[in-house]
Design an enzyme around this catalytic site. Sequence first.
Site, short mmCIF file in Angstrom:
data_model
loop_
_atom_site.label_atom_id
_atom_site.label_comp_id
_atom_site.label_asym_id
_atom_site.label_seq_id
_atom_site.Cartn_x
_atom_site.Cartn_y
_atom_site.Cartn_z
N ILE A 35 23.23 88.09 21.33
CA ILE A 35 24.42 88.59 21.83
C ILE A 35 25.01 87.67 22.93
CG2 ILE A 35 23.35 89.67 24.05
CD1 ILE A 35 24.62 92.35 23.36
N TYR A 139 9.41 99.73 29.27
CA TYR A 139 9.32 98.30 28.34
C TYR A 139 7.89 98.73 27.54
CZ TYR A 139 8.20 93.53 27.09
OH TYR A 139 7.89 92.46 26.38
N1 LIG Z 1 8.30 85.82 27.11
C1 LIG Z 1 7.19 86.61 27.31
O1 LIG Z 1 6.44 86.21 28.07
C2 LIG Z 1 7.04 87.70 26.25
C3 LIG Z 1 5.69 88.22 26.50
C4 LIG Z 1 5.35 89.47 25.84
C5 LIG Z 1 6.33 89.92 24.83
N2 LIG Z 1 7.59 89.16 24.82
C6 LIG Z 1 8.51 89.67 23.83
O2 LIG Z 1 8.97 88.68 22.92
C7 LIG Z 1 10.42 88.74 22.51
C8 LIG Z 1 11.10 87.83 22.94
O3 LIG Z 1 11.21 87.84 24.48
P1 LIG Z 1 11.88 86.58 25.13
O4 LIG Z 1 11.04 86.26 26.31
O5 LIG Z 1 12.43 85.58 24.43
O6 LIG Z 1 13.23 87.34 25.88
P2 LIG Z 1 14.26 86.62 26.50
O7 LIG Z 1 14.93 87.96 27.47
O8 LIG Z 1 14.06 85.58 26.99
O9 LIG Z 1 15.15 86.71 25.27
C9 LIG Z 1 15.92 88.10 24.49
C10 LIG Z 1 17.10 87.50 23.82
O10 LIG Z 1 17.72 88.78 23.13
C11 LIG Z 1 19.12 88.73 23.32
N3 LIG Z 1 19.47 90.18 23.32
C12 LIG Z 1 19.22 91.03 24.17
N4 LIG Z 1 19.97 92.25 23.71
C13 LIG Z 1 20.53 91.75 22.48
C14 LIG Z 1 21.04 92.67 21.65
N5 LIG Z 1 21.40 94.11 21.82
N6 LIG Z 1 21.63 92.14 20.33
C15 LIG Z 1 21.31 90.93 20.30
N7 LIG Z 1 20.61 90.02 21.06
C16 LIG Z 1 20.25 90.64 22.41
C17 LIG Z 1 19.35 88.02 24.71
O11 LIG Z 1 20.74 87.60 24.89
C18 LIG Z 1 18.35 86.93 24.91
O12 LIG Z 1 18.93 85.81 24.57
C19 LIG Z 1 10.59 90.32 23.31
O13 LIG Z 1 10.37 91.33 22.16
C20 LIG Z 1 9.74 90.61 24.20
O14 LIG Z 1 9.28 91.94 24.56
C21 LIG Z 1 7.82 88.32 25.59
#
Ligand SMILES: NC(=O)c1ccc[n+]([C@@H]2O[C@H](COP(=O)([O-])OP(=O)(O)OC[C@H]3O[C@@H](n4cnc5c(N)ncnc54)[C@H](O)[C@@H]3O)[C@@H](O)[C@H]2O)c1
Length: 316
Positions: A35, A139
């Site tokens: 996004i 979440y």
């Molecule tokens: N980072 C962690 O420690 C962690 C741990 C457990 C699970 N996760 C999971 O891994 C996945 C990625 O996590 P992350 O840490 O990279 O998250 P993040 O918040 O760093 O990145 C998420 C990305 O999604 C984009 N986004 C949000 N809403 C959107 C939409 N409606 N359309 C298009 N893009 C959109 C944001 O701009 C962002 O760049 C998620 O599902 C999260 O739940 C992450």
Amino acid sequence: MSKILVTGSLGQIGSELVPALQKKVGKDNVVGLDIREPKEDIGPFVNQNTTEREGLKAVLKDNDITQIYHLCSILSAKGELRPWQAWHVNMDSMRNVLALAVDMDIKKIFWPSSIAVFGPTSPRNNTPQKTIIEPTTMYGVTKMAGEGLCNYYFHKYGMDIRSLRYPGLISYKAPPGGGTTDYAVAVFYEALKSKNYSCFVSKDTVLPMMYMDDAIRGTLELMEADKSKLSVKTSYNMSALSFSAEDLTKEIQKHVPDLKVTYEPDERQKIADSWPQVIDDSRARKDWDWKHEFDLPKLTKVMLEKLGEKFAKEKS
Ligand SMILES: NC(=O)c1ccc[n+]([C@@H]2O[C@H](COP(=O)([O-])OP(=O)(O)OC[C@H]3O[C@@H](n4cnc5c(N)ncnc54)[C@H](O)[C@@H]3O)[C@@H](O)[C@H]2O)c1
């Protein structure tokens, strides 16, 4: 050749997963979607909101997508500020991805769950693969529902949808996006910048963590594993190490002795207290040979080196 879409590609995980996939299948065969707009050239990219089904459909069609890594999500701490927004983004995006995948015959999907799927009624130590799942964050509720959908789409549509319950991920490339384990990254930034950090959880808070390289390698290994060996259709427990906030401070202080950390728990403490401390990931280790490589000393050394290089580059 697979043509892969990565949603949320500019986030903490996406920004490392995209180059890893590009290395495997070629730069032009990986399309990033977010996004937000990228700040530099990262290969094929589309600016799209995944909650908008028609726009997402056009992206899948125009790019002949055959596999999706669906990462975009609102994370735990951010989600508690606007719970229904988190539900909307997380669930409507997933619904669109799954419904379109069925319509367009896209059979292979990766979607991450999280340790946040567990709640205060789950065993906190050696949390088993199968146990009580009663999350107390929105979440976590979306992760619980998402895991149910993975299982449902496997049984109803034969979809090859694979998933991992990531622990807190530690990385230097992109900042984390509003999770409860963000302190374990932020402390490294401040160790090199101000040498002062106010940590938002108590010093004895223990959570499962993993270095990003392990998470990316594990994700690719799961996606390449023989389908017949995968016995978990919801999401695999995946673990590397568990340490307290103070353990991390002490390890960093071996390299940066004048780092000062104070502990001032805020509302995120409650979330941390509802999550497991140590995860039992024996099923992942048995089914697809999962092994982590980074322990706390190795992770700390690499984070300080890589962040130091990053800051030096930004200055020059
Ligand atoms: N980072 C962690 O420690 C962690 C741990 C457990 C699970 N996760 C999971 O891994 C996945 C990625 O996590 P992350 O840490 O990279 O998250 P993040 O918040 O760093 O990145 C998420 C990305 O999604 C984009 N986004 C949000 N809403 C959107 C939409 N409606 N359309 C298009 N893009 C959109 C944001 O701009 C962002 O760049 C998620 O599902 C999260 O739940 C992450």
